[in-house]
Every structure is written in structure tokens, then in C-alpha cells.
Design a protein around this motif. Sequence first.
Motif, PDB file in Angstrom:
ATOM      1  N   PHE A  26     -36.132  56.552  -1.837  1.00 48.25           N
ATOM      2  CA  PHE A  26     -35.076  55.764  -2.477  1.00 48.25           C
ATOM      3  C   PHE A  26     -35.605  54.410  -2.967  1.00 48.25           C
ATOM      4  O   PHE A  26     -34.832  53.475  -3.153  1.00 48.25           O
ATOM      5  N   ARG A  27     -36.915  54.320  -3.181  1.00 48.11           N
ATOM      6  CA  ARG A  27     -37.464  53.090  -3.741  1.00 48.11           C
ATOM      7  C   ARG A  27     -36.601  52.645  -4.914  1.00 48.11           C
ATOM      8  O   ARG A  27     -36.293  53.432  -5.802  1.00 48.11           O
ATOM      9  N   PRO A  28     -36.205  51.385  -4.935  1.00 43.75           N
ATOM     10  CA  PRO A  28     -35.244  50.949  -5.955  1.00 43.75           C
ATOM     11  C   PRO A  28     -35.784  51.009  -7.378  1.00 43.75           C
ATOM     12  O   PRO A  28     -36.775  50.362  -7.711  1.00 43.75           O
ATOM     13  N   ASP A  29     -35.147  51.830  -8.190  1.00 41.49           N
ATOM     14  CA  ASP A  29     -35.381  51.856  -9.629  1.00 41.49           C
ATOM     15  C   ASP A  29     -34.069  52.295 -10.268  1.00 41.49           C
ATOM     16  O   ASP A  29     -33.127  52.699  -9.578  1.00 41.49           O
ATOM     17  N   TYR A  38     -23.472  56.895  -8.344  1.00 38.81           N
ATOM     18  CA  TYR A  38     -22.644  57.966  -8.907  1.00 38.81           C
ATOM     19  C   TYR A  38     -22.206  58.943  -7.814  1.00 38.81           C
ATOM     20  O   TYR A  38     -21.028  59.308  -7.724  1.00 38.81           O
ATOM     21  N   ALA A  39     -23.151  59.368  -6.993  1.00 38.97           N
ATOM     22  CA  ALA A  39     -22.818  60.312  -5.918  1.00 38.97           C
ATOM     23  C   ALA A  39     -21.811  59.716  -4.949  1.00 38.97           C
ATOM     24  O   ALA A  39     -20.885  60.402  -4.496  1.00 38.97           O
ATOM     25  N   LEU A  40     -21.973  58.444  -4.632  1.00 41.55           N
ATOM     26  CA  LEU A  40     -21.051  57.792  -3.706  1.00 41.55           C
ATOM     27  C   LEU A  40     -19.648  57.712  -4.295  1.00 41.55           C
ATOM     28  O   LEU A  40     -18.660  58.029  -3.624  1.00 41.55           O
ATOM     29  N   VAL A  41     -19.540  57.302  -5.551  1.00 37.09           N
ATOM     30  CA  VAL A  41     -18.222  57.164  -6.177  1.00 37.09           C
ATOM     31  C   VAL A  41     -17.530  58.519  -6.286  1.00 37.09           C
ATOM     32  O   VAL A  41     -16.347  58.659  -5.928  1.00 37.09           O
ATOM     33  N   VAL A  83     -26.915  63.659  -3.107  1.00 35.89           N
ATOM     34  CA  VAL A  83     -28.040  62.723  -3.071  1.00 35.89           C
ATOM     35  C   VAL A  83     -29.360  63.470  -2.864  1.00 35.89           C
ATOM     36  O   VAL A  83     -30.355  63.211  -3.546  1.00 35.89           O
ATOM     37  N   ALA A  84     -29.373  64.416  -1.924  1.00 29.48           N
ATOM     38  CA  ALA A  84     -30.605  65.142  -1.623  1.00 29.48           C
ATOM     39  C   ALA A  84     -31.066  65.966  -2.824  1.00 29.48           C
ATOM     40  O   ALA A  84     -32.244  65.910  -3.219  1.00 29.48           O
ATOM     41  N   LEU A  85     -30.169  66.714  -3.439  1.00 26.41           N
ATOM     42  CA  LEU A  85     -30.562  67.572  -4.546  1.00 26.41           C
ATOM     43  C   LEU A  85     -30.962  66.747  -5.771  1.00 26.41           C
ATOM     44  O   LEU A  85     -31.925  67.088  -6.474  1.00 26.41           O
ATOM     45  N   GLY A  86     -30.218  65.670  -6.035  1.00 21.15           N
ATOM     46  CA  GLY A  86     -30.586  64.805  -7.148  1.00 21.15           C
ATOM     47  C   GLY A  86     -31.925  64.127  -6.938  1.00 21.15           C
ATOM     48  O   GLY A  86     -32.727  63.989  -7.876  1.00 21.15           O
TER      49      GLY A  86
END
Length: 306
Positions: A26-29, A38-41, A83-86
Amino acid sequence: MSHPREIAPGATYMITRRVLRRHLLFRPDAAISQLLVYALVVSARRFGIEVHAFCAMSTHLHLVVTDVNGVLPRFLQFFHRIVALGTKVLRAWEGPVWDHEATSVVRLLTRAAVVEKVAYVLANPVAAGLVRHACEWPGAKVDVSELGCGVLRAARPVAYLDPENPQWPEEVSLPLALPPAVAQDGVDDFRHEVAAELNVREAQAHSALQQQGRRFLGAERVSKISPYERVTSSEALGERNPTFAVGRDQGDVRRIAGTAVRAFRASYRAALERWRAGVRSVVFPAGTWWMCTFHGASARDFGLTV
């Protein structure tokens, strides 16, 4: 076997899920931040979850949410799957994304606990020695000024999600909700309290790094680290995984909450033993989720709710 967990409508939680073997997936980019928001919303809107705070670290995610309808396991399953699949697509990653340990779910029972844990979530990049101040973190996050009034927004990621599928809108948004423990007219006080707690945590992190002779990595360097690397610093094993938090200086609240948790577990296990013996009329304590959802068991409030 893990302890049974009470799932109560309206409960507020701090949730933590870690990446496998502390890889920096999940390194920020821009791409990973877009996916995570998007997944969270989408997941929160689907299950009626209210989001209060959020911080995506390179190796784990932190959330503070309220489970309005008592469907937290459904939300977590859906959110973590997207999140995992994306992530697997974005990072061309083979194998699991998530650590094998169970998701940490800590129920926040008081306003003090909410303030402390929200500040903890926001301060995470500073405590990890990555940036000097929480607002400098380049990853997906919520700032203090957004608590109870900001909006999470994201366009649909190009990777993984089918644009022809109506469950993936082109753009999504979700207002950040005020925690139930905070009155609507107390939002300014809440933000001030979180900001004060955050300042304390940042000062502690600054002092700790100075004593260790280390410097903050900085947002630019954090964003350039390979997502396939791993954190190699030692991590304490066998630490306690709390079920609930009450905050500091809360008198007997911790003892009362602990008693309620033990009573729920004892009642659940007694009911489960009878169920396994074939007694389908047995009644589980209120907050029982798995048995009621997947086996049609009955549940009733015995006055055990935390």
C-alpha cells in the motif's frame, strides 16, 4: 479457536488489517490511494457503515467506523476482498495480500476512547517515523479538519473493476460522519480534543526518534520506496489484541466492560454447547452474529451488552 465477538448495531470500532509479511503493497501513490478510497466508500455505502477516520499505511490500514446496522463482518469481508483483488492487479502481485492474523476490531465504548483512537490512527505515519506531522502523509487519510465534515471521494479505478457492472459507479462519495459518542453541537470540541491528542502523540514520536538518532523518512522518499520491499525492523510478537477500549481515566468503565464481555462469551459458549447437542431451541445472547446469520439461531438480550 477465537473468542466469540458481540456484533451490536450502533457500535463504534477501530479496525486494523495488515499486509502479508509487512510488504509495502500500500505504498502511497495515486493508483493505490484511489483504489483504497473507492473500495471504502462503495463498501461503507453498501452496508450502511459510517466512516469517521481513515489512514492507509504502506503495510496496513486503520479505520474508525460505526456499524449502524450490525453487519460489520459483511462490510469487512466485502471491503477487504475488493482491496485485495484490486491490489493484486495494480501491483502484479501473486498470492495473498492480507496477513494471516485476524483483523483487529476494537470496540470504542466511550468518547474518550474515540478521541484517543482517532488520534492514534491519524498519528500513525508520524509514530512510524515516516513524516514529521500527520498532515504530511501522502497516502489516503483523513485530516483533523475533516472530522465530521469532510467527504471521501474517488473515481472508479481502471484496474480490476468492471465499468459495465452497476455496482461500481464511475464516481463515489461519502460524507465523514460524526461518531455517535459526540453530540452534533460538539463537533468543534471533538476536533480540538483530537488535535490536542494528536499533538501529544506527534511530540512523543519526535522525542523517540531523536533519542534513537533517527530522522523522519519524508513524504517524497516514502512514495518512492518499492511496494515489493518489506519492513525489516523487529516487531513484538504475542502482544494482546484487545476487544474494547474505554480511554484513560474512565473509572470503573473498564472493569464493567470486561465483566460484560466475559458474560457474553460464557453465555455464547453455553448456548453453543447445547446447539451442538442438537437443541435447536436454544437462545444465544444478543450480538451473536455467525450462528444467527448462517444457522438461523435465535438471540435475545440477557443484559450482557457492553
